[in-house]
Enzyme design. Sequence first.
Site, PDB file in Angstrom:
ATOM      1  N   SER A 114       0.844  -1.211   0.000  1.00 37.42           N
ATOM      2  CA  SER A 114       0.000   0.000   0.000  1.00 37.42           C
ATOM      3  C   SER A 114       0.873   1.253   0.000  1.00 37.42           C
ATOM      4  O   SER A 114       0.586   2.220  -0.705  1.00 37.42           O
ATOM      5  CB  SER A 114      -0.960   0.006   1.188  1.00 37.42           C
ATOM      6  OG  SER A 114      -0.251   0.019   2.403  1.00 37.42           O
ATOM      7  N   ASP A 134       6.247   3.029   6.790  1.00 38.60           N
ATOM      8  CA  ASP A 134       6.176   2.415   5.453  1.00 38.60           C
ATOM      9  C   ASP A 134       6.356   3.452   4.344  1.00 38.60           C
ATOM     10  O   ASP A 134       7.139   3.248   3.401  1.00 38.60           O
ATOM     11  CB  ASP A 134       4.834   1.681   5.270  1.00 38.60           C
ATOM     12  CG  ASP A 134       4.734   0.431   6.123  1.00 38.60           C
ATOM     13  OD1 ASP A 134       5.629   0.201   6.939  1.00 38.60           O
ATOM     14  OD2 ASP A 134       3.751  -0.321   5.973  1.00 38.60           O
TER      15      ASP A 134
HETATM   16  N1  LIG Z   1      -0.356  -2.781  -6.705  1.00 42.20           N
HETATM   17  C1  LIG Z   1      -1.441  -2.254  -6.153  1.00 42.20           C
HETATM   18  N2  LIG Z   1      -2.421  -1.731  -6.936  1.00 42.20           N
HETATM   19  C2  LIG Z   1      -3.516  -1.172  -6.385  1.00 42.20           C
HETATM   20  N3  LIG Z   1      -3.752  -1.107  -5.044  1.00 42.20           N
HETATM   21  C3  LIG Z   1      -2.828  -1.609  -4.231  1.00 42.20           C
HETATM   22  C4  LIG Z   1      -1.624  -2.200  -4.735  1.00 42.20           C
HETATM   23  N4  LIG Z   1      -0.899  -2.608  -3.696  1.00 42.20           N
HETATM   24  C5  LIG Z   1      -1.607  -2.285  -2.583  1.00 42.20           C
HETATM   25  N5  LIG Z   1      -2.768  -1.703  -2.887  1.00 42.20           N
HETATM   26  C6  LIG Z   1      -3.801  -1.228  -1.931  1.00 42.20           C
HETATM   27  O1  LIG Z   1      -3.300  -1.457  -0.619  1.00 42.20           O
HETATM   28  C7  LIG Z   1      -4.105  -2.413   0.107  1.00 42.20           C
HETATM   29  C8  LIG Z   1      -3.218  -3.372   0.913  1.00 42.20           C
HETATM   30  O2  LIG Z   1      -2.710  -2.686   1.997  1.00 42.20           O
HETATM   31  P1  LIG Z   1      -2.181  -3.414   3.329  1.00 42.20           P
HETATM   32  O3  LIG Z   1      -1.612  -2.345   4.162  1.00 42.20           O
HETATM   33  O4  LIG Z   1      -3.244  -4.292   3.912  1.00 42.20           O
HETATM   34  O5  LIG Z   1      -1.032  -4.357   2.809  1.00 42.20           O
HETATM   35  P2  LIG Z   1       0.536  -4.131   2.749  1.00 42.20           P
HETATM   36  O6  LIG Z   1       0.808  -2.690   2.498  1.00 42.20           O
HETATM   37  O7  LIG Z   1       1.063  -5.092   1.747  1.00 42.20           O
HETATM   38  O8  LIG Z   1       0.982  -4.569   4.197  1.00 42.20           O
HETATM   39  P3  LIG Z   1       1.898  -3.821   5.311  1.00 42.20           P
HETATM   40  O9  LIG Z   1       1.270  -2.476   5.505  1.00 42.20           O
HETATM   41  O10 LIG Z   1       1.770  -4.706   6.523  1.00 42.20           O
HETATM   42  O11 LIG Z   1       3.271  -3.770   4.754  1.00 42.20           O
HETATM   43  C9  LIG Z   1      -4.899  -3.138  -0.974  1.00 42.20           C
HETATM   44  O12 LIG Z   1      -6.163  -3.563  -0.459  1.00 42.20           O
HETATM   45  C10 LIG Z   1      -5.078  -2.077  -2.066  1.00 42.20           C
HETATM   46  O13 LIG Z   1      -6.184  -1.258  -1.796  1.00 42.20           O
HETATM   47  C1  LIG Z   2       1.875  -2.775  11.619  1.00 44.72           C
HETATM   48  C2  LIG Z   2       2.672  -1.537  11.212  1.00 44.72           C
HETATM   49  O1  LIG Z   2       3.570  -1.198  12.279  1.00 44.72           O
HETATM   50  C3  LIG Z   2       3.574  -1.813  10.006  1.00 44.72           C
HETATM   51  C4  LIG Z   2       2.875  -2.191   8.743  1.00 44.72           C
HETATM   52  O2  LIG Z   2       3.832  -2.383   7.710  1.00 44.72           O
HETATM   53  C5  LIG Z   2       1.710  -0.399  10.982  1.00 44.72           C
HETATM   54  C6  LIG Z   2       2.399   0.958  10.861  1.00 44.72           C
HETATM   55  O3  LIG Z   2       3.532   1.138  11.251  1.00 44.72           O
HETATM   56  O4  LIG Z   2       1.693   1.879  10.377  1.00 44.72           O
END
Ligand SMILES: Nc1ncnc2c1ncn2[C@@H]1O[C@H](COP(=O)(O)OP(=O)(O)OP(=O)(O)O)[C@@H](O)[C@H]1O
Ligand SMILES: C[C@@](O)(CCO)CC(=O)[O-]
Length: 396
Positions: free
Chosen positions: A154, A220
Amino acid sequence: MSKIRVSAPGKVILHGEHSVVYDKLAVAASLGLRTRLEYCEEGAGLRVEFGDLGLTQCYNFKDVHQLLSTQIPLTQPTAYYNLTHPELLDHDKITEIVEKFVDLNRHEPKQRQALVSFFYLFFAIVGSTDSNLSDGFKLAVRSDLTVGAGTGSSASFAVAIAAFLLHFVKVKKFKSKNLYKSLDLNVDNLQNFDTTELDLVSKWAFQSERIIHGTPSGVDNTICTFGGLVSFRKGTRPQKITLSSKITLILIDTNTPRDTKTLVGKVATKRAKYRPIIDAILDAMDHTTISALDYFQKMETSDVSGETYDALGELADLNQNLLRCLGVSHPKLDQACEILATFGLHCKLTGAGGGGCAICVVPPSVKGVEKAITELKLNGFGAVLTDLGGCGVRVD
Ligand SMILES: Nc1ncnc2c1ncn2[C@@H]1O[C@H](COP(=O)(O)OP(=O)(O)OP(=O)(O)O)[C@@H](O)[C@H]1O
Ligand SMILES: C[C@@](O)(CCO)CC(=O)[O-]
């Protein structure tokens, strides 16, 4: 100018997920895996293609112009705002306007989050300028990252969008609308982003993360913007760590979907119920990260000894157990740790947990890593070797 390409890396949190939300230290690094955005002028209207979510959606310019002509809700008078001041936005009111525009009922949750994040940034950035969009264009996003697996998909998505929009405004030489503060962007530098612009990209991506995560710490968007290896504590400037030798890790995918917002909420609920206990765990996580940072900083100047890797392994075990106490591990994550332990390797979840990905730092002296990877794959895991510290967001 008919094409613009921008890309941003994914990330792994080495230590500090969840605790970083509560002002504790985190150490995180970018990955070689990236999210790529391509803008090209074609057709009529605005076409959005988010290939990883199976989404193609077209918007006609009449509706887009109506959105862009809406006054941007702010917490301060309009004369203080231009696109360099995302901190002045009225987040909830903007989200409301954008949710109406996107027509949430037509999309599934992942698509909704992505569309609302995109149009939030599009409205608040391009809508603050005298843009006069007349040529149709397409925006296509594709990522090497698994969506929603803890490797910052994300943030990488949000950083790529924010960076593209900033670059787009510069390339098109848009000015602020009259009612907003005048804008002074460095339009001579179109090859890449300077530090001030990177700060701005990260701040905009943070706004998008507020939609997807609820209460993001900012780690992030910071790492996906700047790249490299950094230590991060909310409210302070991130510190870069420059390694004298590369760090290799196994990135393990449990193939178990989960959602960061839900997991961050789960920890908040637990903390509200058992405040002193959870705060003690969060403090222990802070100490774990501080110790790990000490070892990473040693790697800046000297050759890395076996002792350093032993300590990093023990700290990974400690943190994984603390994360388990917070309730954010998952049987598949625990299984990955058990499998790697039989090869003398140490593993912990990365990102929000609850499934998603785990990491295992591989000491150079360890033999049999390929066997460990095969064993993980035989048990249904994705497993790849990767080096830490790919470059941050860039114009490709
Ligand atoms: N390549 C992409 N294209 C479009 N939307 C995306 C894409 N990658 C992520 N997203 C958006 O981000 C959401 C995922 O976010 P989430 O924070 O749950 O996962 P993450 O970023 O992989 O995990 P983390 O924050 O733990 O690293 C998806 O539901 C979507 O809405
Ligand atoms: C779980 C968390 O610590 C990391 C997600 O990649 C959430 C954040 O820092 O916003």
